[in-house]
Design a protein around this motif. Structure first.
Motif, PDB file in Angstrom:
ATOM      1  N   ASP A  76     112.567  94.407  76.252  1.00  0.00           N
ATOM      2  CA  ASP A  76     111.187  94.375  76.755  1.00  0.00           C
ATOM      3  C   ASP A  76     110.580  92.982  76.605  1.00  0.00           C
ATOM      4  O   ASP A  76     109.866  92.496  77.507  1.00  0.00           O
ATOM      5  N   GLU A  77     110.852  92.321  75.483  1.00  0.00           N
ATOM      6  CA  GLU A  77     110.321  90.974  75.276  1.00  0.00           C
ATOM      7  C   GLU A  77     110.901  89.987  76.283  1.00  0.00           C
ATOM      8  O   GLU A  77     110.183  89.106  76.791  1.00  0.00           O
ATOM      9  N   ILE A  78     112.195  90.113  76.596  1.00  0.00           N
ATOM     10  CA  ILE A  78     112.823  89.207  77.563  1.00  0.00           C
ATOM     11  C   ILE A  78     112.206  89.401  78.951  1.00  0.00           C
ATOM     12  O   ILE A  78     111.905  88.426  79.662  1.00  0.00           O
ATOM     13  N   ASN A  79     112.002  90.635  79.368  1.00  0.00           N
ATOM     14  CA  ASN A  79     111.384  90.894  80.672  1.00  0.00           C
ATOM     15  C   ASN A  79     109.943  90.378  80.714  1.00  0.00           C
ATOM     16  O   ASN A  79     109.492  89.848  81.741  1.00  0.00           O
ATOM     17  N   LYS A  80     109.237  90.504  79.601  1.00  0.00           N
ATOM     18  CA  LYS A  80     107.880  89.971  79.546  1.00  0.00           C
ATOM     19  C   LYS A  80     107.886  88.451  79.669  1.00  0.00           C
ATOM     20  O   LYS A  80     107.055  87.856  80.390  1.00  0.00           O
ATOM     21  N   LEU A  81     108.847  87.785  78.986  1.00  0.00           N
ATOM     22  CA  LEU A  81     108.950  86.331  79.086  1.00  0.00           C
ATOM     23  C   LEU A  81     109.370  85.894  80.495  1.00  0.00           C
ATOM     24  O   LEU A  81     108.942  84.834  80.977  1.00  0.00           O
ATOM     25  N   LEU A  82     110.194  86.696  81.160  1.00  0.00           N
ATOM     26  CA  LEU A  82     110.589  86.354  82.531  1.00  0.00           C
ATOM     27  C   LEU A  82     109.385  86.390  83.471  1.00  0.00           C
ATOM     28  O   LEU A  82     109.248  85.527  84.348  1.00  0.00           O
ATOM     29  N   ARG A  83     108.536  87.388  83.298  1.00  0.00           N
ATOM     30  CA  ARG A  83     107.330  87.437  84.133  1.00  0.00           C
ATOM     31  C   ARG A  83     106.398  86.267  83.824  1.00  0.00           C
ATOM     32  O   ARG A  83     105.782  85.688  84.736  1.00  0.00           O
ATOM     33  N   GLU A  84     106.321  85.898  82.539  1.00  0.00           N
ATOM     34  CA  GLU A  84     105.493  84.746  82.169  1.00  0.00           C
ATOM     35  C   GLU A  84     106.073  83.452  82.740  1.00  0.00           C
ATOM     36  O   GLU A  84     105.336  82.571  83.199  1.00  0.00           O
ATOM     37  N   LYS A  85     107.412  83.328  82.731  1.00  0.00           N
ATOM     38  CA  LYS A  85     108.055  82.131  83.300  1.00  0.00           C
ATOM     39  C   LYS A  85     107.785  82.041  84.804  1.00  0.00           C
ATOM     40  O   LYS A  85     107.564  80.940  85.342  1.00  0.00           O
ATOM     41  N   GLN A  86     107.759  83.170  85.484  1.00  0.00           N
ATOM     42  CA  GLN A  86     107.447  83.155  86.913  1.00  0.00           C
ATOM     43  C   GLN A  86     106.014  82.687  87.157  1.00  0.00           C
ATOM     44  O   GLN A  86     105.754  81.936  88.101  1.00  0.00           O
ATOM     45  N   ARG A  87     105.084  83.106  86.302  1.00  0.00           N
ATOM     46  CA  ARG A  87     103.700  82.650  86.458  1.00  0.00           C
ATOM     47  C   ARG A  87     103.565  81.157  86.165  1.00  0.00           C
ATOM     48  O   ARG A  87     102.803  80.458  86.843  1.00  0.00           O
ATOM     49  N   TRP A  88     104.323  80.646  85.186  1.00  0.00           N
ATOM     50  CA  TRP A  88     104.278  79.205  84.910  1.00  0.00           C
ATOM     51  C   TRP A  88     104.881  78.407  86.069  1.00  0.00           C
ATOM     52  O   TRP A  88     104.393  77.321  86.400  1.00  0.00           O
ATOM     53  N   ASP A  89     105.946  78.918  86.676  1.00  0.00           N
ATOM     54  CA  ASP A  89     106.523  78.228  87.847  1.00  0.00           C
ATOM     55  C   ASP A  89     105.519  78.174  88.992  1.00  0.00           C
ATOM     56  O   ASP A  89     105.418  77.155  89.694  1.00  0.00           O
ATOM     57  N   GLN A  90     104.782  79.267  89.172  1.00  0.00           N
ATOM     58  CA  GLN A  90     103.756  79.274  90.212  1.00  0.00           C
ATOM     59  C   GLN A  90     102.665  78.255  89.904  1.00  0.00           C
ATOM     60  O   GLN A  90     102.188  77.532  90.796  1.00  0.00           O
ATOM     61  N   ARG A  91     102.272  78.153  88.619  1.00  0.00           N
ATOM     62  CA  ARG A  91     101.229  77.191  88.244  1.00  0.00           C
ATOM     63  C   ARG A  91     101.727  75.750  88.387  1.00  0.00           C
ATOM     64  O   ARG A  91     100.966  74.864  88.823  1.00  0.00           O
ATOM     65  N   ILE A  92     102.995  75.504  88.052  1.00  0.00           N
ATOM     66  CA  ILE A  92     103.563  74.160  88.220  1.00  0.00           C
ATOM     67  C   ILE A  92     103.566  73.753  89.687  1.00  0.00           C
ATOM     68  O   ILE A  92     103.244  72.614  90.051  1.00  0.00           O
ATOM     69  N   PHE A  93     103.877  74.700  90.558  1.00  0.00           N
ATOM     70  CA  PHE A  93     103.869  74.405  91.998  1.00  0.00           C
ATOM     71  C   PHE A  93     102.442  74.138  92.481  1.00  0.00           C
ATOM     72  O   PHE A  93     102.215  73.263  93.330  1.00  0.00           O
ATOM     73  N   GLU A  94     101.467  74.867  91.961  1.00  0.00           N
ATOM     74  CA  GLU A  94     100.079  74.637  92.358  1.00  0.00           C
ATOM     75  C   GLU A  94      99.575  73.272  91.905  1.00  0.00           C
ATOM     76  O   GLU A  94      98.732  72.659  92.572  1.00  0.00           O
ATOM     77  N   LEU A  95     100.083  72.789  90.773  1.00  0.00           N
ATOM     78  CA  LEU A  95      99.664  71.477  90.280  1.00  0.00           C
ATOM     79  C   LEU A  95     100.424  70.324  90.915  1.00  0.00           C
ATOM     80  O   LEU A  95     100.200  69.167  90.569  1.00  0.00           O
ATOM     81  N   GLY A  96     101.319  70.611  91.852  1.00  0.00           N
ATOM     82  CA  GLY A  96     102.048  69.562  92.557  1.00  0.00           C
ATOM     83  C   GLY A  96     103.450  69.343  92.056  1.00  0.00           C
ATOM     84  O   GLY A  96     104.066  68.311  92.353  1.00  0.00           O
ATOM     85  N   GLY A  97     104.008  70.306  91.332  1.00  0.00           N
ATOM     86  CA  GLY A  97     105.360  70.167  90.812  1.00  0.00           C
ATOM     87  C   GLY A  97     106.410  70.616  91.811  1.00  0.00           C
ATOM     88  O   GLY A  97     106.135  70.848  92.995  1.00  0.00           O
ATOM     89  N   HIS A  98     107.653  70.751  91.330  1.00  0.00           N
ATOM     90  CA  HIS A  98     108.776  71.111  92.196  1.00  0.00           C
ATOM     91  C   HIS A  98     108.674  72.582  92.596  1.00  0.00           C
ATOM     92  O   HIS A  98     108.031  73.401  91.925  1.00  0.00           O
ATOM     93  N   LYS A  99     109.371  72.927  93.680  1.00  0.00           N
ATOM     94  CA  LYS A  99     109.331  74.279  94.225  1.00  0.00           C
ATOM     95  C   LYS A  99     110.680  74.974  94.115  1.00  0.00           C
ATOM     96  O   LYS A  99     110.862  76.077  94.615  1.00  0.00           O
ATOM     97  N   SER A 100     111.658  74.359  93.473  1.00  0.00           N
ATOM     98  CA  SER A 100     113.014  74.907  93.460  1.00  0.00           C
ATOM     99  C   SER A 100     113.102  76.221  92.693  1.00  0.00           C
ATOM    100  O   SER A 100     113.885  77.104  93.055  1.00  0.00           O
ATOM    101  N   LEU A 101     112.311  76.390  91.626  1.00  0.00           N
ATOM    102  CA  LEU A 101     112.369  77.598  90.810  1.00  0.00           C
ATOM    103  C   LEU A 101     111.307  78.624  91.179  1.00  0.00           C
ATOM    104  O   LEU A 101     111.177  79.646  90.496  1.00  0.00           O
ATOM    105  N   LEU A 102     110.539  78.382  92.229  1.00  0.00           N
ATOM    106  CA  LEU A 102     109.454  79.290  92.606  1.00  0.00           C
ATOM    107  C   LEU A 102     110.012  80.530  93.287  1.00  0.00           C
ATOM    108  O   LEU A 102     110.840  80.452  94.197  1.00  0.00           O
ATOM    109  N   LYS A 103     109.564  81.716  92.838  1.00  0.00           N
ATOM    110  CA  LYS A 103     109.978  82.990  93.416  1.00  0.00           C
ATOM    111  C   LYS A 103     108.743  83.696  93.948  1.00  0.00           C
ATOM    112  O   LYS A 103     107.727  83.814  93.253  1.00  0.00           O
TER     113      LYS A 103
END
Length: 306
Positions: A76-103
Motif C-alpha cells: 500500500d505504501e509503494i502504491n501511494k508513493l507511485l501516485r505521489e511520484k506521478q503528481r510530482w512529475d506533473q508539477r515538474i512538467f508544469e514548471l518547465g521541466g522534462h516530459k519524458s516521465l509524464l503519464k
C-alpha cells in the motif's frame, strides 16, 4: 579509552554538531501537496526523494518472511508513493521541466514482490486475462483479396439467376402498372375500342410467373456453342413497343435461328489461354534476355516443343 557513544555525548562534540545544524539551517520537509512547490530544482529534488523511497520499499517487500500484514502495508505504501511520484512529475512538467516521465493515465494498483504469492492475490492475478491484441491496419488489409470486392460472385451462376428473376419480376410489375393506367385512361375517356386485357386471376399470374422463372433457368443453363442467346420479348406489350414493333418482332423471330460457323472455345480453353498469357507476362517482366536464350537452347537440346 572512551567508547564512541560516550565521545558523541561529550559537551564539545554536542556543541560542534549544534553549530553545524545552525549553519545548515532547518531541515526542509517534503510538501504534502506538490502544487505548493514553485521552484523547478526543488520539485526535481522532491521527486527524486520519492523515487528513492520507492526503491527502498521495493527491495524490502521481496522478503517473504516479513509476514502477510507487513507485506500488504508495504505494498500500500509503494502504491501511494507511485501516485505521489506521478503528481510530482506533473508539477515538474508544469514548471518547465522534462516530459519524458509524464503519464496522463491514472496510476493503477500494483502488486510487488512477495505480495504476488499471498492467498487471494495469486488467484486474482491468474484470473486476469490479457486484453486481446488489437489488429493493425496492415494485418486487416492482408486478409482482403479479390473476393472481398465481389469479383467472384458470378462464377457459380447463382447471382445471374437471381438478377434475371428480379429483372423479370420488375418487368412484370411495370407491365401491370402500365395496363392498369391504360385501363383507367380508357374508362375516363370512354374509348371502348382499345384492346385492354382483362385482369388475370391470382392463380394464373402465379403460374405465369413460375413458367417465366423456369424459362430464366433454361436461358442461364449452359447452351451448346452453336446456340445464340436472343432477347425474350414475349412479355412486352405492343403499346409499350410502339405501333411498328409487331413487324420488327416477327422479323426477329424469323432470323432467330443463327448458326455459328466458327467453333467457340470452351471455358477450360479460355482459362488455359489466360494462364499462358500470364506466364508470358511474368517471364517477360522477371526473366532477362540472356536467361530466356539459355532456356530456349536447353529446350532445343531436350527436344521440348512448348
Amino acid at each position: 579509552m572512551a567508547r564512541n557513544e560516550e565521545k558523541a555525548m561529550a559537551m564539545l562534540n554536542r556543541f560542534v554538531t549544534m553549530k553545524k545544524e545552525e549553519r545548515r539551517g532547518p531541515i526542509q520537509k517534503r510538501p504534502f501537496i506538490p502544487d505548493d512547490c514553485t521552484d523547478l530544482g526543488a520539485a526535481e529534488r522532491w521527486g527524486a526523494q520519492v523515487l528513492r523511497e520507492i526503491n527502498k520499499k521495493t527491495i524490502l517487500i521481496q522478503n517473504a518472511g516479513l509476514g502477510e500484514n507487513r507485506l500488504r502495508d508495504l505494498n500500500d505504501e509503494i502504491n501511494k508513493l507511485l501516485r505521489e511520484k506521478q503528481r510530482w512529475d506533473q508539477r515538474i512538467f508544469e514548471l518547465g521541466g522534462h516530459k519524458s516521465l509524464l503519464k496522463t493515465e491514472p496510476q493503477k494498483y500494483l502488486y510487488f514482490g512477495a505480495v504476488r504469492q499471498l492467498p487471494g492475490v495469486k488467484e486474482l492475478l491468474e484470473s486476469e486475462a490479457p486484453p486481446p491484441a488489437r489488429r493493425t491496419r496492415g494485418e486487416m488489409y492482408r486478409m482482403i483479396d479479390f473476393e472481398y470486392f465481389g469479383y467472384r460472385d458470378e462464377e457459380d451462376g447463382g447471382l445471374l439467376k437471381a438478377e434475371a428473376k428480379a429483372e423479370k419480376k420488375a418487368v412484370r410489375q411495370s407491365m401491370k402498372e402500365y395496363r392498369k393506367i391504360q385501363a383507367e385512361k380508357a374508362r375516363a375517356v370512354g374509348n371502348v375500342g382499345l384492346d385492354i386485357e382483362a385482369p388475370k386471376d391470382r392463380d394464373a399470374e402465379e403460374a405465369e410467373e413460375e413458367e417465366e422463372d423456369e424459362d430464366v433457368d433454361e436461358e442461364l443453363a449452359p447452351a451448346p456453342a452453336t446456340a445464340s442467346h436472343m432477347m425474350d420479348t414475349s412479355i412486352l406489350d405492343v403499346d409499350v413497343l410502339g405501333p411498328g414493333a409487331a413487324s420488327g418482332l416477327a422479323l426477329g423471330k424469323e432470323e432467330e435461328a443463327f448458326v455459328a460457323h466458327v467453333p467457340l472455345p470452351t471455358r477450360e480453353e479460355l482459362e488455359r489461354e489466360l494462364v499462358e498469357k500470364k506466364k508470358k507476362i511474368l517471364l517477360a517482366k522477371y526473366v532477362t534476355s540472356e536467361t530466356a536464350q539459355q532456356q530456349q537452347e536447353a529446350k532445343e537440346l531436350l527436344n521440348i516443343r512448348r
